[in-house]
Design an enzyme around this catalytic site. Structure first.
Site, PDB file in Angstrom:
ATOM      1  N   HIS A   1      -1.362   0.634  15.877  1.00  0.00           N
ATOM      2  CA  HIS A   1      -0.284   1.029  14.964  1.00  0.00           C
ATOM      3  C   HIS A   1       1.071   1.072  15.671  1.00  0.00           C
ATOM      4  O   HIS A   1       1.957   1.825  15.279  1.00  0.00           O
ATOM      5  CB  HIS A   1      -0.570   2.413  14.350  1.00  0.00           C
ATOM      6  CG  HIS A   1      -1.713   2.420  13.388  1.00  0.00           C
ATOM      7  ND1 HIS A   1      -3.018   2.334  13.802  1.00  0.00           N
ATOM      8  CD2 HIS A   1      -1.747   2.469  12.033  1.00  0.00           C
ATOM      9  CE1 HIS A   1      -3.818   2.363  12.740  1.00  0.00           C
ATOM     10  NE2 HIS A   1      -3.074   2.437  11.653  1.00  0.00           N
TER      11      HIS A   1
ATOM     12  N   GLU B   1       0.841  -1.195   0.000  1.00  0.00           N
ATOM     13  CA  GLU B   1       0.000   0.000   0.000  1.00  0.00           C
ATOM     14  C   GLU B   1       0.880   1.250   0.000  1.00  0.00           C
ATOM     15  O   GLU B   1       1.735   1.392   0.867  1.00  0.00           O
ATOM     16  CB  GLU B   1      -0.891   0.003   1.254  1.00  0.00           C
ATOM     17  CG  GLU B   1      -1.875  -1.153   1.266  1.00  0.00           C
ATOM     18  CD  GLU B   1      -2.359  -1.516   2.676  1.00  0.00           C
ATOM     19  OE1 GLU B   1      -2.196  -0.700   3.600  1.00  0.00           O
ATOM     20  OE2 GLU B   1      -2.878  -2.630   2.837  1.00  0.00           O
TER      21      GLU B   1
ATOM     22  N   PHE C   1       1.915  -1.323   8.572  1.00  0.00           N
ATOM     23  CA  PHE C   1       2.170  -1.398  10.007  1.00  0.00           C
ATOM     24  C   PHE C   1       2.159  -2.858  10.441  1.00  0.00           C
ATOM     25  O   PHE C   1       1.364  -3.658   9.936  1.00  0.00           O
ATOM     26  CB  PHE C   1       1.088  -0.644  10.795  1.00  0.00           C
ATOM     27  CG  PHE C   1       1.217   0.842  10.734  1.00  0.00           C
ATOM     28  CD1 PHE C   1       1.910   1.543  11.716  1.00  0.00           C
ATOM     29  CD2 PHE C   1       0.654   1.548   9.688  1.00  0.00           C
ATOM     30  CE1 PHE C   1       2.031   2.929  11.652  1.00  0.00           C
ATOM     31  CE2 PHE C   1       0.767   2.927   9.615  1.00  0.00           C
ATOM     32  CZ  PHE C   1       1.461   3.627  10.603  1.00  0.00           C
TER      33      PHE C   1
ATOM     34  N   ALA D   1      -5.375  -4.272   0.998  1.00  0.00           N
ATOM     35  CA  ALA D   1      -5.868  -5.647   0.962  1.00  0.00           C
ATOM     36  C   ALA D   1      -4.744  -6.557   1.437  1.00  0.00           C
ATOM     37  O   ALA D   1      -4.035  -7.165   0.652  1.00  0.00           O
ATOM     38  CB  ALA D   1      -6.302  -5.999  -0.461  1.00  0.00           C
ATOM     39  N   GLU D   2      -4.582  -6.627   2.766  1.00  0.00           N
ATOM     40  CA  GLU D   2      -3.391  -7.290   3.313  1.00  0.00           C
ATOM     41  C   GLU D   2      -3.294  -8.769   2.938  1.00  0.00           C
ATOM     42  O   GLU D   2      -2.209  -9.285   2.701  1.00  0.00           O
ATOM     43  CB  GLU D   2      -3.348  -7.126   4.834  1.00  0.00           C
ATOM     44  CG  GLU D   2      -2.818  -5.758   5.289  1.00  0.00           C
ATOM     45  CD  GLU D   2      -3.842  -4.627   5.167  1.00  0.00           C
ATOM     46  OE1 GLU D   2      -5.016  -4.931   4.930  1.00  0.00           O
ATOM     47  OE2 GLU D   2      -3.459  -3.455   5.300  1.00  0.00           O
TER      48      GLU D   2
ATOM     49  N   ASP E   1       0.990  -4.184  12.940  1.00  0.00           N
ATOM     50  CA  ASP E   1      -0.327  -4.559  13.463  1.00  0.00           C
ATOM     51  C   ASP E   1      -1.187  -5.219  12.383  1.00  0.00           C
ATOM     52  O   ASP E   1      -2.053  -6.031  12.670  1.00  0.00           O
ATOM     53  CB  ASP E   1      -1.033  -3.315  13.996  1.00  0.00           C
ATOM     54  CG  ASP E   1      -0.110  -2.470  14.850  1.00  0.00           C
ATOM     55  OD1 ASP E   1      -0.297  -2.470  16.072  1.00  0.00           O
ATOM     56  OD2 ASP E   1       0.819  -1.842  14.308  1.00  0.00           O
ATOM     57  N   PHE E   2      -0.919  -4.836  11.127  1.00  0.00           N
ATOM     58  CA  PHE E   2      -1.761  -5.338  10.036  1.00  0.00           C
ATOM     59  C   PHE E   2      -1.460  -6.781   9.659  1.00  0.00           C
ATOM     60  O   PHE E   2      -2.165  -7.365   8.844  1.00  0.00           O
ATOM     61  CB  PHE E   2      -1.624  -4.442   8.789  1.00  0.00           C
ATOM     62  CG  PHE E   2      -1.933  -2.986   9.010  1.00  0.00           C
ATOM     63  CD1 PHE E   2      -2.533  -2.552  10.190  1.00  0.00           C
ATOM     64  CD2 PHE E   2      -1.622  -2.043   8.042  1.00  0.00           C
ATOM     65  CE1 PHE E   2      -2.806  -1.199  10.400  1.00  0.00           C
ATOM     66  CE2 PHE E   2      -1.903  -0.698   8.248  1.00  0.00           C
ATOM     67  CZ  PHE E   2      -2.490  -0.271   9.431  1.00  0.00           C
ATOM     68  N   ILE E   3      -0.417  -7.359  10.251  1.00  0.00           N
ATOM     69  CA  ILE E   3      -0.202  -8.790   9.979  1.00  0.00           C
ATOM     70  C   ILE E   3      -1.397  -9.593  10.466  1.00  0.00           C
ATOM     71  O   ILE E   3      -1.679 -10.660   9.952  1.00  0.00           O
ATOM     72  CB  ILE E   3       1.092  -9.356  10.616  1.00  0.00           C
ATOM     73  CG1 ILE E   3       1.021  -9.324  12.134  1.00  0.00           C
ATOM     74  CG2 ILE E   3       2.313  -8.660  10.084  1.00  0.00           C
ATOM     75  CD1 ILE E   3       2.109 -10.148  12.788  1.00  0.00           C
TER      76      ILE E   3
END
Lengths: 330, 346, 326
Positions: free
Chosen positions: B152, B52, B106, B82-83, B108-110
């Site tokens: 985050h 992104e 970030f 769209a992780e 956190d988005f894992i």
């Protein structure tokens, strides 16, 4: 009881022509919205009941959700299987129930399936298919109103409809079939994904309606020798990719092909035309029957089809008759 | 492209974790990401970057700035938010023999992409009987301290280390960024490369040329005789400060930076503890179930007889990361807390 | 493209390979000779055969938990498959993947998948590699109707469209998400409407007819290879057995009448009838194909039976490339 029949083909406008041409997808949601407008138009015009043919997507039932129309809505007790014959079976029930007019959502193929079940149905066809020679492109509210006025007796069906021509086909296996727009012989031994997408495969077109402004196989005939809904004749065109003469015809939406033709001739009503195998017969655009070597199908065009209600003419007639002017209280 | 000036305002010149000469070239931590990416992409056409805002915008932290102008939109791909699909993009391309670097903005988005990371990327090779090779690098920004709050700021490396098949890499300075990122991209396994977002402007000596730091080899930053301090990621900085302070009070710290937490260089740690008899582990992540628990457990398994005191852990409390600076500064471990923890051992 | 006799026979063989292998696997599972879960592809053969028959050998596919059919239709090896189902060292995945992770990278089959919808983003990646390297290949993802309710599908569909990737989405719409009927789990019935939402075309085809699927897939593939971006083919099909295992009737989620009705449209019978009626094959030559393939299946059972289980030290092998796990 003044009853309007209402049916939608959920599968109309979703076949492989979306890969090879610029055909639109007709979504369930858009069909539901059309159905809803038809229902409201019909009831507003005085139909006492709307008989909904349940389809396997429940499109019709979902269209009336939340309308609180109570006894004005009747659901057909019939179990759809998600196949073509659903439309045919529903048409038989419409006939048995004595509905005064039928609104049918689909393309040419859908209307054909309906007529297979009720040949002279009082029909108001609305286009939601890929090829839409037979059905009308009209606002569904207007269509609903027209069908409702016919059902309620405000309009006399004979005055606002005209019986359509039908191409009756005797297949070599003894089965009788029919088409409303065209029967086309294609150089194929498979029905495959049904739609005819290869212009070079077309060998013969027999069209009851050949409108140069329409889309589909009949446009080959329509752009060679037009024959309209009202004309008391049909047309036969023999095609050959190696022919010296060609015609530019949109056999699919957005897909204009140069189709070679060797012979064009007028066909009288009642005259028998032979379609010689081998090849596949496409009825109103869909390959449906495969003929072997030496097999012959015999086609005859007769004007004994559905009484097609012209919604625009019907509404205009109603307005001339002051049908829409109503007294108000106080 | 001039990556070396995009993180101006470096607040400190720190010593590189390598033997360095102060006159040698210095580079910022974030700038090291761009420089490494650019150099690797020049030498290896199979490397591409997707994520992104990594293209036109150069990443939200700027550490991909300049890559798209040089390598074009096909090799530096701006993806939708769209992780799962971003990781899937990397997996599918890696199986086909490319070396994708995919960025999850970030860390956190894992959590959003965890199926693709944990159930797909990590396991494909094993599930397929060894047939698949996944040279996939996932870059992501972790760490607290920017008032980025609970979604985050996290350090979730322990979650990743728990999944066989992944390698988890935590560079503590710009030198390690270059050496470890190079190794990750050249590595034939899926790696997660955790960029600490509070470190971006910090500079240190970084060689001009590409070089590799082997994954799974820790680094002794400072030799000492009294206590082994294992510090992870940005905590290396805090541990250094603590060690300096304690050296004035007569406690001689041996400071170890594992660099990668999966695989973990436990031998180096055990060897050190066998010498010092004391151990303190420092990380930003919460204490419960953190990587420190695993390290402590392995130390007691392998060096129990050498231990003179219980193993100390300095880590975050068991709460989401608070937004308010007043709270966050107490949340993230610092040199002072490390000093206190070490003193408690004696 | 011209659908020759050879293609028609080839499609038939692909379906028979799937059917006979699956029926055998079902029998083995019933007699407790296969460990783990077994999701049989029986009933849906026309989809795998029709699509794989229209692909180039190196076009990539990703598959589902019901994945045997896709690999077999793409030319998978019976012996390695059967051995894998039994957890043997000679299996496709050395016994470490099992039914749900069957793969063959040499055939560009990037794996069955135990997570519903998870293969779709991976196909996006393969498609991206195709685009970036310009190798002319396309990537195909098979998924069920249920998978299109999962976020991964939507992310993948959107990304494939946004990046205009050479990818064919093949929805095997068998009307049930495990044991839940489609109408209870989604408010639309045709998954191609979801393709439309992401801006690429989709079409519906009869998934019980291998020729219809083959023709439709060929039309789409030609366009995709030509650079028109992703497309979706929705095959209306049916699972003869339950979501898992070998029971297909007397269930609490669908009626026996429905199953019986759909079994009348058995894709093998549909195609056999066509082959016989068109004079391409006769009953004897059809039986000969079945006999030959059954022999191969029998050999695979024997091969699998006689193969060794993985050694205990294999446990930690292949966790990483070029490295050991501990």
């Amino acid at each position: 009881m003044t009853k309007v029949g209402l049916i939608a083909n959920p599968l109309a406008g979703k076949d492989v022509r979306r890969f090879v041409s610029a055909a639109s997808l007709n979504s369930d949601r858009s069909k539901i919205e059309i159905l809803r407008r038809c229902v409201l138009g019909a009831i507003d015009a005085g139909a006492e009941k709307v008989l909904l043919a349940n389809d396997f997507r429940n499109l019709a039932l979902r269209a009336v959700e939340g309308l609180n129309l109570g006894s004005k809505i009747e659901e057909m007790s019939f179990h759809p299987e998600g196949r073509r014959k659903d439309t045919t079976e529903a048409a038989k029930i419409f006939k048995k129930e004595g509905v005064k007019s039928v609104i049918s959502l689909g393309g040419d193929g859908t209307q054909r399936d309906l007529v297979l079940g009720w040949i002279d149905a009082p029909l108001l066809p609305i286009s939601t298919g890929t090829n839409n020679v037979f059905p009308f492109m009209v606002d569904p509210t207007v269509a609903g109103t027209a069908a409702g006025l016919v059902a309620s007796g405000e309009l006399v069906i004979e005055e606002v409809s005209k019986q359509a021509k039908v191409i009756h086909v005797d297949l070599p296996n003894g089965v009788k079939d029919l088409a409303l727009v065209d029967v086309v012989l294609v150089d194929d031994r498979l029905t495959g994904s049904r739609a005819v997408v290869k212009p070079d495969s077309v060998k013969q077109v027999l069209a009851a309606i050949a409108d140069p402004a329409s889309i589909g196989l009949a446009s080959i005939a329509g752009r060679s020798n037009p024959v309209y809904f009202n004309d008391e004749s049909a047309v036969s065109v023999i095609c050959d990719p190696t022919a010296k003469q060609g015609v530019f015809a949109p056999i699919m939406p957005g897909s204009v092909s140069d189709v070679g033709i060797t012979d064009i001739r007028k066909v009288e009503l009642g005259e028998t035309i032979e379609l010689d195998g081998p090849g596949a017969l496409a009825f109103d655009g869909e390959r449906d029957f495969v003929m072997g070597e030496n097999e012959v199908a015999k086609a005859t065009v007769l004007r004994n089809g559905p009484k097609v209600i012209n919604p625009i003419f019907a509404i205009q007639t109603a307005a001339s008759n002051k049908v829409f002017l109503r007294k108000r209280n106080s | 492209m001039s990556p070396d000036n995009i993180f101006e305002g470096a607040n400190e010149d720190e010593e590189s974790s390598s033997e360095s000469n102060p006159s040698e070239r210095k580079l910022g931590y974030g700038a090291a990401v761009v420089e490494t990416m650019a150099q690797i992409m020049r030498e290896d056409e199979s490397v591409f970057l997707a994520g992104e805002d990594v293209g036109a915008h150069g990443g939200v932290f700027g550490y991909f700035r300049g890559l798209q102008p040089e390598f074009g939109e096909d090799r530096v791909v701006d993806t939708p938010i769209a992780e799962q699909a971003i990781i899937g993009l990397g997996i599918g391309a890696a199986v086909q023999g490319l070396r994708p670097v995919v960025d999850l903005m970030f860390m956190d988005f894992i959590c959003v992409a965890m199926d693709q990371i944990a159930n797909q990327a990590a396991k494909l090779k094993y599930m397929f009987g060894g047939g698949a090779t996944l040279p996939l690098t996932i870059t992501t920004a972790g760490g607290a301290g920017l008032s980025a709050a609970a979604q985050h700021s996290q350090s979730l490396e322990a979650m990743l280390c728990h999944i066989p098949g992944l390698k988890v890499v935590m560079p503590s300075d710009a030198y390690e960024v270059k050496g470890l990122l190079t190794s990750c991209i050249r590595e034939d396994n899926p790696t997660v490369f955790i960029i600490n977002k509070r470190k971006l402007a910090d500079t240190c000596h970084v060689p001009e040329e590409l070089f590799e730091i082997p994954l799974g080899e820790g680094h002794v930053i400072r030799e000492g005789s009294d206590v082994t301090v294992v510090a992870i990621g940005r905590m290396v900085d805090e541990a250094k400060k603590a060690a300096e302070k304690l050296s004035g009070e007569g406690i001689d710290c041996e400071l170890i930076n594992p660099r990668t937490v999966q695989p973990l260089d436990i031998d180096l740690i055990v060897e050190s503890v066998s010498k010092t008899g004391h151990a303190v582990i420092v990380h930003e992540a919460v204490r419960f179930g953190g990587i420190g628990a695993e390290i402590a457990s392995q130390i007691q398994e392998q060096a129990f007889d050498y231990l003179d005191a219980p193993i100390g852990r300095v880590a975050a409390p068991f709460s989401p990361i608070p937004f308010s600076p007043a709270l966050e500064k107490h949340y993230v471990p610092d040199a002072e807390r490390i000093v206190t923890s070490i003193k408690n051992l004696f | 493209m011209e659908i020759t006799d050879e293609i028609l026979i080839d499609l038939y063989k692909r379906m028979v390979r799937v059917r006979l292998f699956e029926e055998e696997a079902g029998r083995l599972a019933e007699s407790a000779r296969l460990p783990g879960f077994l999701h049989l592809y029986v009933g849906e053969e026309a989809v795998a055969a029709g699509v794989c028959g229209a692909l180039e050998s190196q076009d990539q596919i990703t598959s589902t938990h019901r994945g045997h059919g896709h690999l077999l239709a793409k030319g998978g090896d019976f012996n390695r498959m059967m051995a894998e189902l039994m957890g043997k060292a000679t299996g496709y995945c050395n016994g470490k993947g099992g039914s749900m992770h069957i793969c063959d990278l040499d055939l560009a089959m990037l794996g069955a998948n135990g997570i519903v919808g998870a293969g779709v983003p991976i196909s996006v990646g393969a498609a991206y590699a195709n685009k970036l390297t310009g190798n002319g290949l396309i990537s195909v993802s098979f998924f069920g109707d249920g998978a299109t309710n999962i976020g991964a599908f939507h992310e993948a569909a959107n990304m494939a469209a946004a990046l205009s990737l050479p990818m064919l989405f093949v929805c095997e719409n068998n009307e049930y998400a495990e044991y839940s009927p489609r109408h209870k789990t989604m408010a639309i019935t045709d998954v191609i409407e979801r393709a439309a939402a992401y801006g690429f075309p989709g079409a519906i085809v009869d998934g019980m007819d291998c020729v219809a699927v083959f023709e439709a897939a060929s039309l789409a593939i030609e366009k995709i290879r030509g650079g028109e971006g992703p497309m979706m083919l929705e095959c209306k099909t049916y699972r003869f057995y339950d979501h898992v295992g070998v029971k297909g009737t007397a269930s609490d989620y669908r009626t026996d009448e429905e199953v019986e009705e759909m079994r009348k449209r058995d894709p093998l019978v549909v195609h056999e009838t066509r082959l016989i009626e068109s004079g391409i094959m006769d009953a004897d030559s059809i039986q000969a194909i079945k006999d030959d393939i059954q022999k191969e299946v029998d050999i695979s059972v024997e091969f699998a039976d006689q193969s060794p289980f993985p050694e205990l030290e294999d446990m930690l092998v292949d966790v990483y490339t070029n490295g050991e796990s501990s």
